[in-house]
Design an enzyme around this catalytic site. Structure first.
Site, PDB file in Angstrom:
ATOM      1  N   ARG A  83       1.266  -1.352  -0.081  1.00  0.00           N
ATOM      2  CA  ARG A  83       0.286   0.408   0.087  1.00  0.00           C
ATOM      3  C   ARG A  83       1.216   1.040  -0.126  1.00  0.00           C
ATOM      4  NH1 ARG A  83      -1.780   1.049   4.794  1.00  0.00           N
ATOM      5  NH2 ARG A  83      -1.411  -1.148   5.772  1.00  0.00           N
ATOM      6  N   TYR A 211      -1.423  -3.690  -7.065  1.00  0.00           N
ATOM      7  CA  TYR A 211      -1.041  -4.402  -6.046  1.00  0.00           C
ATOM      8  C   TYR A 211      -2.730  -4.306  -5.018  1.00  0.00           C
ATOM      9  CZ  TYR A 211      -0.149  -4.896  -0.409  1.00  0.00           C
ATOM     10  OH  TYR A 211      -0.231  -5.656   0.569  1.00  0.00           O
ATOM     11  N   LYS A 220      -9.392  -2.409   1.330  1.00  0.00           N
ATOM     12  CA  LYS A 220      -9.283  -1.178   2.612  1.00  0.00           C
ATOM     13  C   LYS A 220     -10.413   0.229   1.740  1.00  0.00           C
ATOM     14  CE  LYS A 220      -6.077  -3.621   4.273  1.00  0.00           C
ATOM     15  NZ  LYS A 220      -6.682  -4.392   5.273  1.00  0.00           N
ATOM     16  N   HIS A 240     -10.645  -2.611  11.373  1.00  0.00           N
ATOM     17  CA  HIS A 240      -9.677  -3.342  10.592  1.00  0.00           C
ATOM     18  C   HIS A 240     -10.015  -4.548  11.572  1.00  0.00           C
ATOM     19  CE1 HIS A 240      -5.237  -3.637   9.374  1.00  0.00           C
ATOM     20  NE2 HIS A 240      -6.235  -4.123   8.867  1.00  0.00           N
ATOM     21  N   SER A 262      -0.928  -3.903  10.573  1.00  0.00           N
ATOM     22  CA  SER A 262      -1.251  -4.809   8.686  1.00  0.00           C
ATOM     23  C   SER A 262      -0.087  -5.763   9.374  1.00  0.00           C
ATOM     24  CB  SER A 262      -0.882  -3.843   7.944  1.00  0.00           C
ATOM     25  OG  SER A 262      -2.044  -2.511   7.866  1.00  0.00           O
ATOM     26  N   ALA A 263      -0.215  -6.878   8.576  1.00  0.00           N
ATOM     27  CA  ALA A 263       1.044  -7.875   9.388  1.00  0.00           C
ATOM     28  C   ALA A 263       1.311  -7.875  10.940  1.00  0.00           C
ATOM     29  CB  ALA A 263       1.792  -7.170   8.233  1.00  0.00           C
ATOM     30  N   CYS A 264       0.415  -8.102  11.945  1.00  0.00           N
ATOM     31  CA  CYS A 264       0.679  -8.817  13.030  1.00  0.00           C
ATOM     32  C   CYS A 264      -0.205  -9.429  13.228  1.00  0.00           C
ATOM     33  CB  CYS A 264       0.771  -7.055  13.780  1.00  0.00           C
ATOM     34  SG  CYS A 264       0.947  -5.848  13.669  1.00  0.00           S
ATOM     35  N   ASN A 268      -2.613 -15.237  11.531  1.00  0.00           N
ATOM     36  CA  ASN A 268      -3.053 -16.453  12.748  1.00  0.00           C
ATOM     37  C   ASN A 268      -3.609 -16.102  13.619  1.00  0.00           C
ATOM     38  OD1 ASN A 268      -0.667 -16.921  11.058  1.00  0.00           O
ATOM     39  ND2 ASN A 268       0.976 -15.770  12.427  1.00  0.00           N
ATOM     40  N   ASP A 291      -9.813  -9.394   8.706  1.00  0.00           N
ATOM     41  CA  ASP A 291      -9.088  -8.334   8.321  1.00  0.00           C
ATOM     42  C   ASP A 291     -10.131  -7.409   8.370  1.00  0.00           C
ATOM     43  OD1 ASP A 291      -6.730  -7.139   7.280  1.00  0.00           O
ATOM     44  OD2 ASP A 291      -7.657  -6.347   5.506  1.00  0.00           O
ATOM     45  N   ASN A 379       6.277  -8.487   1.928  1.00  0.00           N
ATOM     46  CA  ASN A 379       4.895  -8.706   1.961  1.00  0.00           C
ATOM     47  C   ASN A 379       3.843  -9.674   0.762  1.00  0.00           C
ATOM     48  OD1 ASN A 379       2.432  -7.250   2.548  1.00  0.00           O
ATOM     49  ND2 ASN A 379       2.298  -5.619   1.057  1.00  0.00           N
ATOM     50  N   ARG A 381       1.529 -12.324  -0.852  1.00  0.00           N
ATOM     51  CA  ARG A 381       0.663 -12.457  -0.231  1.00  0.00           C
ATOM     52  C   ARG A 381       0.090 -14.117  -1.048  1.00  0.00           C
ATOM     53  NH1 ARG A 381      -2.321  -8.328   3.297  1.00  0.00           N
ATOM     54  NH2 ARG A 381      -0.072  -6.568   3.728  1.00  0.00           N
ATOM     55  N   GLY A 506      -0.805 -20.983  19.325  1.00  0.00           N
ATOM     56  CA  GLY A 506      -1.322 -21.283  19.912  1.00  0.00           C
ATOM     57  C   GLY A 506      -1.701 -20.930  21.292  1.00  0.00           C
ATOM     58  N   ASP A 507      -0.293 -20.311  21.607  1.00  0.00           N
ATOM     59  CA  ASP A 507      -0.560 -20.376  23.420  1.00  0.00           C
ATOM     60  C   ASP A 507      -1.833 -18.742  23.380  1.00  0.00           C
ATOM     61  OD1 ASP A 507       0.731 -22.063  25.017  1.00  0.00           O
ATOM     62  OD2 ASP A 507       2.741 -21.684  23.588  1.00  0.00           O
TER      63      ASP A 507
HETATM   64  C1  OXD Z   1      -3.345  -4.652   5.275  1.00  0.00           C
HETATM   65  C2  OXD Z   1      -4.695  -5.892   4.817  1.00  0.00           C
HETATM   66  O1  OXD Z   1      -2.261  -3.444   4.426  1.00  0.00           O
HETATM   67  O2  OXD Z   1      -4.753  -6.686   4.953  1.00  0.00           O
HETATM   68  O3  OXD Z   1      -3.726  -4.665   6.518  1.00  0.00           O
HETATM   69  O4  OXD Z   1      -3.279  -5.851   3.472  1.00  0.00           O
HETATM   70 MN    MN Z   2      -5.145  -5.152   6.898  1.00  0.00          MN
END
Ligand code: OXD
Ligand code: MN
Length: 596
Positions: A83, A211, A220, A240, A262-264, A268, A291, A379, A381, A506-507
């Site tokens: 982005r 992208y 988004k 978000h 994003s990406a945190c 998962n 998301d 990044n 995907r 998992g924890d």
């Molecule tokens: C982001 C996504 O960038 O979800 O937050 O792709």
């Molecule tokens: Mn996102």
């Protein structure tokens, strides 16, 4: 004309509710001058034809058909991998309505700039008209849009990420309203790239990027920037956030919505597999979304949420059998990979997946180990249908949405912020969200690892002034409301040696269990000025071992550090001037005093 472009346009009827759509498509075609126009119906035949066309022209590369049936690799332009927040604008008549959190342009200037770029840009190309619905097709919470694009890659991705095609067109015809999104990849030139939003016109114009976050306009641009604006005027929230269901051994399921930048790790967490002991006891996590979350108060005063998306556009690096086995199963077939590396036998590969060696990097070159650069783009995907996920919940298709018991905010904080705390009430929780900070990631261009305030993980996505957004959040606390409890988590706290102190993945279920037990009144906590923190014994940490440093940092609270943090939060809130709600300022002052 190619095969795809021979379909008839939408039912032409000047009298029907599609008249506005037909008129807009004609207007866009006159501006962009495509060779042909294709109305997408979302059918398998249409998708097959598009995929075949993209395979033939090299846009898609077929992956190993035995290990990854019907899966594809797309290599984007190397300058078009994330982005572009610095090129993303919100165009409102008054600059203050966009707020200091957005880049702003007057709408007339925004249109003029974009229309000059779009002028004739589709010559020699097919223009695709994509009717889509964000959310289950029959849900009152869902909203429709139409994206016009000259990118078949965008069409194939939108088909996975949204309910796209004939049923959406039928809903648009019934309702008459839709968000207009115009997109062209243009020349993929970073100097001729803009993503512009016109919230009052429910319009998006995006030029120069293919992208995901810039080009799949349902995501988004619509589901967050435009929807957050719509939500404010209509009394709901567009966030978000992932949504998951946590089923306990008694068979009760509580739904949790969680906002992380994003990406945190949203994907998962949304697909978490409980640790073995929990699994044996009957705990289960159900995935609703990874998301985006749209929530509104139901008749019983609770917040009900839907996932407006139909697929996952997940970050590949770091996805592994340890971090997210459900995601690995999900992307085993019928998946589009973007900018990953490949192995010698043409399987997708990324850093953190496993110990195999990549042969070709994300740019398509032989991978050169000696350079020490990643083989997959950080990044890179995968785009995949949510229905392929083993933990996907049938409730994700429920038109009424799911009732939310807990809202979680969290960021990447190497220091100061403990594993988890609970806000004492809604107003405090809104401050916790507003004050969120996190280190930047590769999901957007720019420096990685720099701590910035990212309120509710919406810094790049709120379509209006954050001060008004915080007021909107506060407004949900009214008589009759049965609001979720609000929590803050930090999976990323590090020790002095730079290692993560919490095992994560998992924890993290142990923390979710504590939250739900706080909701049901079954778990303890200690009150502190920053909120209620669990004592170590309030959490089920059976089987985990912590040294003193980990105990102190994960479950303790550093008064002096928080004093400094609250001073910085105060300065941050002041940056929004008089529009900042007094209640939030008062909360910040109340806690600052308690810390002193
Ligand atoms: C982001 C996504 O960038 O979800 O937050 O792709
Ligand atoms: Mn996102």
């Amino acid at each position: 004309m190619n095969k795809l472009s021979q379909n008839a346009p939408a039912k032409d009827a000047g009298r029907s509710k599609l008249a506005a759509l037909n008129a807009w498509v004609a207007e866009v075609a006159a501006l962009t001058r495509p060779d042909s126009i294709h109305w997408c119906d979302g059918s398998d035949a249409e998708n097959d034809a598009l995929i075949a066309q993209m395979e033939a022209d090299g846009t898609l590369i077929r992956l190993n058909t035995e290990t990854h049936p019907r899966s594809w690799l797309h290599r984007s332009h190397p300058d078009d991998v994330a982005r572009v927040e610095h090129l993303t604008f919100v165009c409102t008549p008054q600059q203050d309505d966009a707020g200091p959190n957005n880049h702003w342009m007057p709408p007339a200037d925004g249109h003029a700039k974009m229309d000059a770029l779009f002028d004739g840009c589709m010559a020699g190309r097919t223009m695709y008209v994509i009717p889509y619905c964000m959310g289950p097709i029959d849900s009152p919470l869902s909203r429709c849009g139409v994206e016009i694009t000259d990118s078949p890659y965008v069409v194939a991705n939108m088909r996975i990420m949204t309910r796209m095609g004939a049923p959406s067109l039928a809903r648009i015809e019934r309702e008459g309203s839709f968000v207009k999104g115009l997109h062209s990849i243009g020349e993929l030139d970073p100097n001729r790239r803009f993503i512009m939003h016109f919230p009052e016109e429910l319009t998006i114009k995006s030029y120069g990027s293919g992208y995901g976050g810039n080009a799949l306009l349902g995501k988004k641009c619509h589901a967050l920037r435009i929807a957050s604006y719509q939500a404010k005027s209509e009394g709901w929230l567009a966030e978000h956030m992932l949504i998951l269901g946590l089923e306990n051994p008694q068979g009760e399921t509580h739904y949790i919505a969680a906002a992380f930048p994003s990406a945190c790790g949203k994907t998962n967490l949304a697909m978490l597999i409980p640790p073995e002991g929990y699994r044996k006891d009957g705990w289960k996590v159900w995935t609703i979304g990874d998301d985006i979350c749209w929530m509104r108060p139901g008749a019983d005063g609770r917040l009900y949420a839907i996932n407006p998306e139909a697929g996952f556009f997940g970050v590949a690096p770091g996805t592994s059998q340890t971090s997210n086995p459900n995601a690995l199963k999900t992307i085993q077939h019928d998946t589009i990979f973007t900018n990953v590396a490949v192995t010698g036998d043409n399987q997708p590969w990324w850093e953190g997946l496993d110990k195999r060696e990549p042969a070709i990097d994300w740019r398509g070159n032989d991978y050169d180990f000696s350079k020490g650069t990643p083989a997959a783009h950080p990044n890179s995907r995968f785009t995949v249908s949510a229905k392929q996920c083993p933990s996907y919940s049938p409730k994700a298709e429920d038109p009424q949405g799911v009732p939310i018991s807990a809202i979680v905010f969290g960021g990447r904080r190497a220091s100061l912020v403990p594993l988890v705390f609970e806000a004492r009430d809604w107003a405090h929780g809104v401050l916790v969200g507003a004050a969120m900070g996190s280190e930047t990631t590769a999901a957007a261009t720019g420096a990685v690892g720099v701590m910035r305030r990212d309120p509710m993980a919406m810094k790049p996505f709120c379509g209006y002034n954050f001060a008004d957004y915080f007021s909107h959040w506060l407004s949900f606390d009214k008589p009759g409301a049965k609001l979720p409890k609000i929590f803050h988590v930090n999976w990323f706290r590090k020790g002095d040696d730079g290692r993560f102190l919490w095992p994560g993945f998992g924890d993290n279920l142990r923390v979710l269990e504590w939250m739900i037990k706080r909701v049901t009144g079954e778990a303890g906590a200690q009150e502190t000025p920053i909120g209620n923190l669990p004592n170590v014994e309030d959490l089920n940490v059976a089987g985990l071992e912590f040294g003193n440093e980990a105990r102190d940092k994960l479950f303790g609270f550093d008064q002096a550090g928080w004093r400094a943090e609250f001073e910085s939060i105060g300065e941050y809130l002041d940056g929004y001037g008089p529009r900042m709600p007094q209640l939030l300022r008062k909360e910040q002052q109340r806690i600052t005093e308690a810390l002193n």
